[in-house]
Design an enzyme around this catalytic site. Structure first.
Site, PDB file in Angstrom:
ATOM      1  N   CYS A 118      25.981 -38.950  61.352  1.00 44.21           N
ATOM      2  CA  CYS A 118      26.536 -39.447  60.082  1.00 44.21           C
ATOM      3  C   CYS A 118      27.546 -38.418  59.579  1.00 44.21           C
ATOM      4  CB  CYS A 118      25.419 -39.618  59.060  1.00 44.21           C
ATOM      5  SG  CYS A 118      24.615 -38.029  58.691  1.00 44.21           S
ATOM      6  N   HIS A 167      20.016 -30.561  54.333  1.00 45.89           N
ATOM      7  CA  HIS A 167      18.956 -31.187  53.536  1.00 45.89           C
ATOM      8  C   HIS A 167      18.884 -30.646  52.107  1.00 45.89           C
ATOM      9  CE1 HIS A 167      18.017 -30.791  57.846  1.00 45.89           C
ATOM     10  NE2 HIS A 167      17.900 -32.089  57.749  1.00 45.89           N
ATOM     11  N   HIS A 220      17.974 -31.736  61.643  1.00 44.75           N
ATOM     12  CA  HIS A 220      16.718 -31.766  62.395  1.00 44.75           C
ATOM     13  C   HIS A 220      16.930 -32.296  63.804  1.00 44.75           C
ATOM     14  CE1 HIS A 220      14.570 -31.921  58.259  1.00 44.75           C
ATOM     15  NE2 HIS A 220      14.712 -30.678  58.690  1.00 44.75           N
ATOM     16  N   CYS A 255      20.713 -43.233  51.759  1.00 46.83           N
ATOM     17  CA  CYS A 255      22.158 -43.139  51.961  1.00 46.83           C
ATOM     18  C   CYS A 255      22.677 -44.263  52.861  1.00 46.83           C
ATOM     19  CB  CYS A 255      22.514 -41.770  52.537  1.00 46.83           C
ATOM     20  SG  CYS A 255      22.131 -41.651  54.280  1.00 46.83           S
ATOM     21  N   GLU A 257      14.233 -31.705  52.265  1.00 43.11           N
ATOM     22  CA  GLU A 257      15.038 -32.351  51.225  1.00 43.11           C
ATOM     23  C   GLU A 257      14.201 -32.572  49.971  1.00 43.11           C
ATOM     24  OE1 GLU A 257      17.235 -35.951  52.351  1.00 43.11           O
ATOM     25  OE2 GLU A 257      17.029 -36.656  50.282  1.00 43.11           O
ATOM     26  N   SER A 284      13.363 -37.181  59.795  1.00 47.56           N
ATOM     27  CA  SER A 284      12.799 -38.284  59.013  1.00 47.56           C
ATOM     28  C   SER A 284      13.501 -39.602  59.325  1.00 47.56           C
ATOM     29  CB  SER A 284      12.924 -37.952  57.522  1.00 47.56           C
ATOM     30  OG  SER A 284      12.706 -39.081  56.730  1.00 47.56           O
ATOM     31  N   ASN A 285      14.827 -39.602  59.309  1.00 50.71           N
ATOM     32  CA  ASN A 285      15.522 -40.887  59.492  1.00 50.71           C
ATOM     33  C   ASN A 285      15.297 -41.442  60.888  1.00 50.71           C
ATOM     34  OD1 ASN A 285      18.333 -40.679  61.101  1.00 50.71           O
ATOM     35  ND2 ASN A 285      17.911 -38.714  60.129  1.00 50.71           N
ATOM     36  N   SER A 288      21.018 -37.354  63.070  1.00 56.35           N
ATOM     37  CA  SER A 288      21.215 -35.964  63.511  1.00 56.35           C
ATOM     38  C   SER A 288      21.293 -35.830  65.027  1.00 56.35           C
ATOM     39  CB  SER A 288      20.080 -35.088  62.974  1.00 56.35           C
ATOM     40  OG  SER A 288      18.826 -35.699  63.221  1.00 56.35           O
ATOM     41  N   CYS A 311      24.427 -31.993  52.266  1.00 57.25           N
ATOM     42  CA  CYS A 311      25.198 -33.232  52.267  1.00 57.25           C
ATOM     43  C   CYS A 311      25.514 -33.634  50.828  1.00 57.25           C
ATOM     44  CB  CYS A 311      24.417 -34.353  52.957  1.00 57.25           C
ATOM     45  SG  CYS A 311      25.301 -35.934  52.869  1.00 57.25           S
TER      46      CYS A 311
HETATM   47  O1  0JX Z   1      14.801 -35.352  58.481  1.00 59.26           O
HETATM   48  P1  0JX Z   1      16.070 -36.004  58.010  1.00 59.26           P
HETATM   49  O2  0JX Z   1      16.249 -37.373  58.493  1.00 59.26           O
HETATM   50  O3  0JX Z   1      16.182 -35.900  56.513  1.00 59.26           O
HETATM   51  O4  0JX Z   1      17.265 -35.100  58.525  1.00 59.26           O
HETATM   52  P2  0JX Z   1      18.073 -35.064  59.868  1.00 59.26           P
HETATM   53  O5  0JX Z   1      17.349 -35.619  61.005  1.00 59.26           O
HETATM   54  O6  0JX Z   1      18.572 -33.675  59.986  1.00 59.26           O
HETATM   55  O7  0JX Z   1      19.274 -36.063  59.550  1.00 59.26           O
HETATM   56  C1  0JX Z   1      20.464 -35.719  59.014  1.00 59.26           C
HETATM   57  C2  0JX Z   1      20.403 -34.942  57.739  1.00 59.26           C
HETATM   58  C3  0JX Z   1      19.961 -35.794  56.615  1.00 59.26           C
HETATM   59  C4  0JX Z   1      19.953 -35.335  55.382  1.00 59.26           C
HETATM   60  O8  0JX Z   1      19.758 -36.213  54.409  1.00 59.26           O
HETATM   61 FE1  SF4 Z   2      23.596 -38.014  56.686  1.00 57.75          FE
HETATM   62 FE2  SF4 Z   2      21.547 -37.215  55.168  1.00 57.75          FE
HETATM   63 FE3  SF4 Z   2      24.007 -37.260  54.191  1.00 57.75          FE
HETATM   64 FE4  SF4 Z   2      22.760 -39.526  54.719  1.00 57.75          FE
HETATM   65  S1  SF4 Z   2      22.199 -38.028  53.172  1.00 57.75           S
HETATM   66  S2  SF4 Z   2      24.911 -39.034  55.165  1.00 57.75           S
HETATM   67  S3  SF4 Z   2      21.590 -38.966  56.549  1.00 57.75           S
HETATM   68  S4  SF4 Z   2      23.255 -35.992  55.874  1.00 57.75           S
END
Ligand code: 0JX
Ligand code: SF4
Length: 416
Positions: free
Chosen positions: A120, A182, A149, A302, A234, A331-332, A374, A204
């Site tokens: 993303c 995060h 992550h 998001c 986060e 997490s995602n 990620s 982010c």
């Molecule tokens: O564990 P998350 O999904 O919050 O983080 P990941 O896998 O690093 O994904 C991208 C970062 C997301 C931040 O919101």
């Molecule tokens: Fe990516 Fe996290 Fe930002 Fe969403 S909030 S755009 S998943 S880094």
């Protein structure tokens, strides 16, 4: 070959070399390699020469040439020096691994590729921040927690000189430290200031937006209900904005039990990477309990999380199995696995092709494939390439949204 420690290694073929024809590439080598590694067998990679008719040698060669639907693809393992130490165990494991993969190979398959998937805008920005900091300042650049992550992303950046630390006390005074995508709590920012650290913030912007809401909602006197998973970085960061006014709610049951000082003054926020449908269920419970509930203008989940879930939902039911590329603390990515399972399709989280198990593909003619926000796109390509090594493969992409989001870099790294 006997490796240090006495175990006999298995040689996984990158290419099969017949004595009377052209070499046959083995795109599925990562799959065999992963299974052997899980079985505790040391693995080497390289060409495996196919024994000619009547050949006798010290090693055992297990090999098959498959019709790849145009090009041939090979599968091969050689147990070199089958008389060496631990050779019987290695040969037994090699035979089991070879026959498990051979059994699911040679049938036509299709990959249903979800789009959007993989990186993303927030992840691209966070990785670029670390890359630019390394270019501009040289190694070491410290990073608090994993920048995102993902095991591969972290390993690549570590190789290039990034030093990942769990807490700021591991960063020497005056050094550069990057905060992960995060986000961090104000207490962490204050500590960095006290220690004279040179901070580059890779939070982010969509996480920062949630922090701003937390401060705004708390300052108007509301109890702030944060919907999210306890212990996630986060969530720890967001909770830290107004710790005495914020309560964490993780399930509809917790929402139903929640007691607040003033039921007329309740707001909610969410972690950005939750399941859209599960979160809506919790918000519904909160709204039924607190009819004056206020929330963010638009959802805190998001765009990237939402899009990846929508894209997977579009292919999950048609897939016999779903593979989600992502690490287990993402997490995602984990939410994507759960979503496919809620749609009735078995789903598996993999860091890369080496994690795929042959039994997942037994009877699976349609394999759904996606990746968390990620997970690098190259790993998705590697999975497709490995599956192509099992026989004829068609790949069809289903695009449910087009992403154009891009975030600007923070000032300290803006100029190269
Ligand atoms: O564990 P998350 O999904 O919050 O983080 P990941 O896998 O690093 O994904 C991208 C970062 C997301 C931040 O919101
Ligand atoms: Fe990516 Fe996290 Fe930002 Fe969403 S909030 S755009 S998943 S880094």
């Amino acid at each position: 070959m006997t490796v240090p420690g006495g175990a006999t290694a298995a040689l996984v073929a990158d290419v099969l070399v017949p004595d009377d024809g052209p070499p046959v590439p083995c795109p599925a080598a990562d799959l065999l390699d992963g299974s052997l590694t899980r079985a505790g067998v040391p693995v080497r990679r390289g060409p495996v020469t196919l024994p000619g008719p009547g050949a006798a040698g010290a090693g055992a060669v297990l090999a098959a040439v498959l019709d790849g639907g145009g090009a041939s693809a090979g599968l091969g393992i050689e147990v070199e020096d089958a008389s060496g130490g631990g050779a019987a165990r290695t040969e037994e494991a090699a035979r089991a691994v070879f026959s498990a993969w051979r059994e699911v190979a040679g049938v036509p398959r299709q990959v249903l590729l979800a789009a959007p998937r993989s990186f993303c805008a927030g992840v691209e920005r966070a990785i670029e921040i670390v890359e630019r900091a390394l270019e501009q300042r040289g190694s070491p650049v410290y990073v608090r927690k994993q920048i995102v992550h993902n095991t591969r992303v972290v390993a690549d950046l570590r190789e290039r000189g990034a030093v990942f630390v769990d807490e700021l006390d591991a960063v020497p005074e005056g050094e550069t430290v990057v905060f992960s995508a995060h986000g961090v709590s104000p207490a962490v920012r204050e500590e960095a200031g006290r220690r004279g650290l040179d901070v580059i913030d890779a939070t982010c912007p969509l996480v920062t937006k949630v922090h701003n809401e937390a401060r705004r909602f708390a300052s108007r006197g509301d109890t702030v209900v944060l919907i999210g998973h306890g212990g996630h970085e986060e969530v720890e960061g967001t909770l830290g904005e107004a710790p005495s006014r914020t309560v964490l709610v993780q399930t509809p049951e917790e929402a139903a039990r929640l007691e607040v000082p003033d039921p007329g003054r309740v707001s909610y926020l969410t972690q950005t990477t939750l399941a859209v449908d599960e979160t809506a269920e919790i918000v519904d419970v909160l709204r039924a309990r607190f009819p004056e509930l206020r929330g963010p203008a638009s959802d805190d989940i998001c765009y990237a999380t939402t899009n990846r879930q929508d894209a997977l939902a579009a292919i999950a039911a048609e897939s016999d199995a779903v593979l989600v590329v992502g690490s287990d603390n993402s997490s995602n990515s984990v939410r994507l696995v759960e979503l496919a399972e809620r749609n009735g399709t078995p789903a598996h989280l993999i860091d890369g092709p080496g994690d795929i198990r042959p039994e997942w593909l037994a009877g699976a003619r349609s394999v759904g494939l996606t990746a968390g926000a990620s997970a690098p796109p190259a790993l998705v390509d590697a999975v497709v390439a490995a599956l192509r090594g099992l026989g004829p493969l068609t790949v069809t992409e289903y695009e449910t949204a087009r992403e154009t989001v891009h975030f600007t870099l923070p000032t300290p790294v803006r100029r190269r």
